[in-house]
Design a protein around this motif. Sequence first.
Motif, mmCIF file in Angstrom:
data_model
loop_
_atom_site.group_PDB
_atom_site.id
_atom_site.type_symbol
_atom_site.label_atom_id
_atom_site.label_comp_id
_atom_site.label_asym_id
_atom_site.label_seq_id
_atom_site.Cartn_x
_atom_site.Cartn_y
_atom_site.Cartn_z
ATOM 1 N N THR A 49 20.155 -11.269 16.346
ATOM 2 C CA THR A 49 19.525 -12.676 16.100
ATOM 3 C C THR A 49 19.564 -12.513 14.863
ATOM 4 O O THR A 49 19.791 -14.249 14.519
ATOM 5 C CB THR A 49 18.273 -12.476 17.243
ATOM 6 O OG1 THR A 49 18.998 -12.483 18.732
ATOM 7 C CG2 THR A 49 17.693 -14.391 16.787
ATOM 8 N N ALA A 50 18.672 -11.781 14.582
ATOM 9 C CA ALA A 50 17.623 -12.012 12.770
ATOM 10 C C ALA A 50 18.635 -11.929 11.959
ATOM 11 O O ALA A 50 18.977 -12.451 11.553
ATOM 12 C CB ALA A 50 17.164 -10.998 12.959
ATOM 13 N N ALA A 51 20.673 -11.211 12.308
ATOM 14 C CA ALA A 51 21.829 -10.948 11.106
ATOM 15 C C ALA A 51 22.434 -12.803 11.006
ATOM 16 O O ALA A 51 22.656 -12.856 10.169
ATOM 17 C CB ALA A 51 22.012 -10.041 11.597
ATOM 18 N N VAL A 52 22.273 -13.091 12.685
ATOM 19 C CA VAL A 52 22.937 -14.547 12.609
ATOM 20 C C VAL A 52 22.308 -15.737 12.562
ATOM 21 O O VAL A 52 22.508 -16.132 11.504
ATOM 22 C CB VAL A 52 23.310 -14.749 14.283
ATOM 23 C CG1 VAL A 52 24.078 -16.577 14.524
ATOM 24 C CG2 VAL A 52 24.140 -13.966 14.326
ATOM 25 N N ALA A 53 20.783 -15.013 12.222
ATOM 26 C CA ALA A 53 19.834 -16.850 12.044
ATOM 27 C C ALA A 53 19.839 -16.742 10.251
ATOM 28 O O ALA A 53 19.682 -17.470 9.781
ATOM 29 C CB ALA A 53 18.540 -16.624 12.919
ATOM 30 N N ASP A 54 19.587 -15.695 10.139
ATOM 31 C CA ASP A 54 19.664 -15.463 8.950
ATOM 32 C C ASP A 54 20.883 -15.509 7.791
ATOM 33 O O ASP A 54 20.583 -15.916 6.414
ATOM 34 C CB ASP A 54 18.744 -13.953 7.889
ATOM 35 C CG ASP A 54 17.716 -13.842 8.371
ATOM 36 O OD1 ASP A 54 16.772 -14.585 9.444
ATOM 37 O OD2 ASP A 54 17.509 -12.086 8.052
ATOM 38 N N SER A 55 21.531 -15.881 8.005
ATOM 39 C CA SER A 55 23.083 -15.635 7.388
ATOM 40 C C SER A 55 23.488 -17.621 7.957
ATOM 41 O O SER A 55 23.793 -17.745 6.958
ATOM 42 C CB SER A 55 24.004 -14.775 7.848
ATOM 43 O OG SER A 55 24.591 -14.898 9.221
ATOM 44 N N ALA A 56 23.078 -17.676 9.045
ATOM 45 C CA ALA A 56 23.210 -19.568 8.983
ATOM 46 C C ALA A 56 24.382 -19.425 9.111
ATOM 47 O O ALA A 56 25.067 -20.817 9.656
ATOM 48 C CB ALA A 56 22.385 -20.043 8.219
ATOM 49 N N GLY A 57 25.428 -18.858 9.876
ATOM 50 C CA GLY A 57 27.117 -18.717 9.665
ATOM 51 C C GLY A 57 27.396 -19.813 10.985
ATOM 52 O O GLY A 57 28.458 -20.487 10.740
ATOM 53 N N LEU A 186 14.516 -12.516 23.815
ATOM 54 C CA LEU A 186 14.821 -13.712 23.398
ATOM 55 C C LEU A 186 13.808 -14.385 23.065
ATOM 56 O O LEU A 186 12.863 -14.549 23.343
ATOM 57 C CB LEU A 186 14.402 -14.702 25.411
ATOM 58 C CG LEU A 186 15.351 -16.419 24.510
ATOM 59 C CD1 LEU A 186 16.802 -15.751 24.468
ATOM 60 C CD2 LEU A 186 15.116 -16.781 26.135
ATOM 61 N N THR A 187 13.680 -14.138 21.355
ATOM 62 C CA THR A 187 13.043 -15.299 20.711
ATOM 63 C C THR A 187 13.442 -16.512 20.375
ATOM 64 O O THR A 187 14.189 -17.396 21.216
ATOM 65 C CB THR A 187 13.287 -14.739 19.150
ATOM 66 O OG1 THR A 187 14.476 -14.619 18.739
ATOM 67 C CG2 THR A 187 13.305 -12.576 19.634
ATOM 68 N N GLU A 188 12.806 -17.375 19.701
ATOM 69 C CA GLU A 188 12.996 -18.688 19.615
ATOM 70 C C GLU A 188 14.212 -18.929 19.821
ATOM 71 O O GLU A 188 15.339 -19.571 19.260
ATOM 72 C CB GLU A 188 12.070 -19.247 18.914
ATOM 73 C CG GLU A 188 12.756 -20.939 18.471
ATOM 74 C CD GLU A 188 10.788 -21.731 18.138
ATOM 75 O OE1 GLU A 188 10.589 -22.747 17.561
ATOM 76 O OE2 GLU A 188 10.146 -20.885 18.045
ATOM 77 N N ARG A 189 14.923 -18.148 17.606
ATOM 78 C CA ARG A 189 15.821 -18.027 16.765
ATOM 79 C C ARG A 189 16.788 -17.414 18.250
ATOM 80 O O ARG A 189 18.126 -18.020 18.067
ATOM 81 C CB ARG A 189 15.991 -17.379 16.416
ATOM 82 C CG ARG A 189 15.189 -17.483 15.156
ATOM 83 C CD ARG A 189 15.320 -17.814 13.582
ATOM 84 N NE ARG A 189 14.794 -15.737 13.275
ATOM 85 C CZ ARG A 189 15.663 -15.124 12.292
ATOM 86 N NH1 ARG A 189 15.852 -15.712 11.074
ATOM 87 N NH2 ARG A 189 14.865 -13.535 12.192
ATOM 88 N N ALA A 190 16.871 -16.706 19.310
ATOM 89 C CA ALA A 190 18.112 -16.281 19.842
ATOM 90 C C ALA A 190 17.941 -17.352 20.960
ATOM 91 O O ALA A 190 19.836 -17.520 21.108
ATOM 92 C CB ALA A 190 17.491 -15.459 21.174
ATOM 93 N N ARG A 191 17.531 -17.765 21.492
ATOM 94 C CA ARG A 191 17.033 -19.205 22.422
ATOM 95 C C ARG A 191 18.274 -20.470 21.769
ATOM 96 O O ARG A 191 18.809 -21.057 22.494
ATOM 97 C CB ARG A 191 16.421 -19.231 22.737
ATOM 98 C CG ARG A 191 16.494 -20.625 23.647
ATOM 99 C CD ARG A 191 15.129 -21.696 24.582
ATOM 100 N NE ARG A 191 15.176 -22.629 25.187
ATOM 101 C CZ ARG A 191 15.271 -21.944 26.658
ATOM 102 N NH1 ARG A 191 15.536 -21.345 26.853
ATOM 103 N NH2 ARG A 191 15.736 -23.690 27.645
#
Length: 313
Positions: A49-57, A186-191
């Motif tokens: 989740t962190a990798a996906v959210a940080d890259s914002a791809g 389930l974090t906020e960014r994951a949701r």
Amino acid sequence: MKLSDGPLRVTDQGFFGPDSPTWKIWAAPTALIGFQRSVVLEHFDPNLTAAVADSAGIYADPFGRLDRTLAYFLLVATADSKTAIEASEHLMDVHRKATGIEPITGKRYSANNPASQLWIHVTGWHSVLKCYEMFGPGPLSAAEEAQYWRDCVVAAELQTCDPADVPTSRDEVREYFARVRPTLALTERARTGMHYLLRTRDRGAKLRVGSSLIAPATVATLPAWMRTMGGFDQPGLLDAAYPVAVRLAVRAASAQHAAGTVRLGRLVAPMTGDILRRHFAQLAAPETAPEGTVDPGEARRRYGRAAHAAPAS
């Protein structure tokens, strides 16, 4: 990841070959639903989740990112071993740059982390099989299913996870999910990521309509705990009715044989659709295909970057 316009299989028949259940399942139209399922479930891993959210791809270029990811899985399943090894090395290069701090634990994450790669791999292969069974021809024979999970272990050699950790049966998949469940979150960014991939709202009409149409089918395949944890449960009536409609749509696409699957693939994911086109073209003209399969270790020795590196002076 650049692909040629020529035949998909030049050096060999890849890792699995035309008689494998892997070719059948990964080239079926149901794989598109399975893929949506797997990229949604990916977000249960906090590091991913962190990798996906940080890259914002997925937000900047959702079509491109999803297409490239599905194309990678399809290349490993159906391309020759040279193409698959090159795609694997390229993906690991991309993941090598995806590092940062996971905000919940404060620990450093890496997209190449073996545990995260195992989660991606197992959810991908399990999801595609699950959707093939629910919306396609139905369950495999016992022999085919056993072979499919052996193929899954082989494909894991192209990622950073240890093939010895890969489940080799349906029961072992259940045990794996039970074992890793306490580590999921389930974090906020994951949701946000999960719901964006299920029902994209802020992009072109094709992605909005496509994701929304597939979403109920994807949710229908999930166990109750994943639905509750992800916050995307749906009424039982939808669970009962929607799969019937999807099976009819898949049957209609399958009735057109390869052409229907290719058109569907190109509509949703152009790069993936082109791989499917090349795959089916060689199936229709077997005289253009090379002979024999190769294991990943031998393929890496023949075609891997290290095999062509200049010797140390």
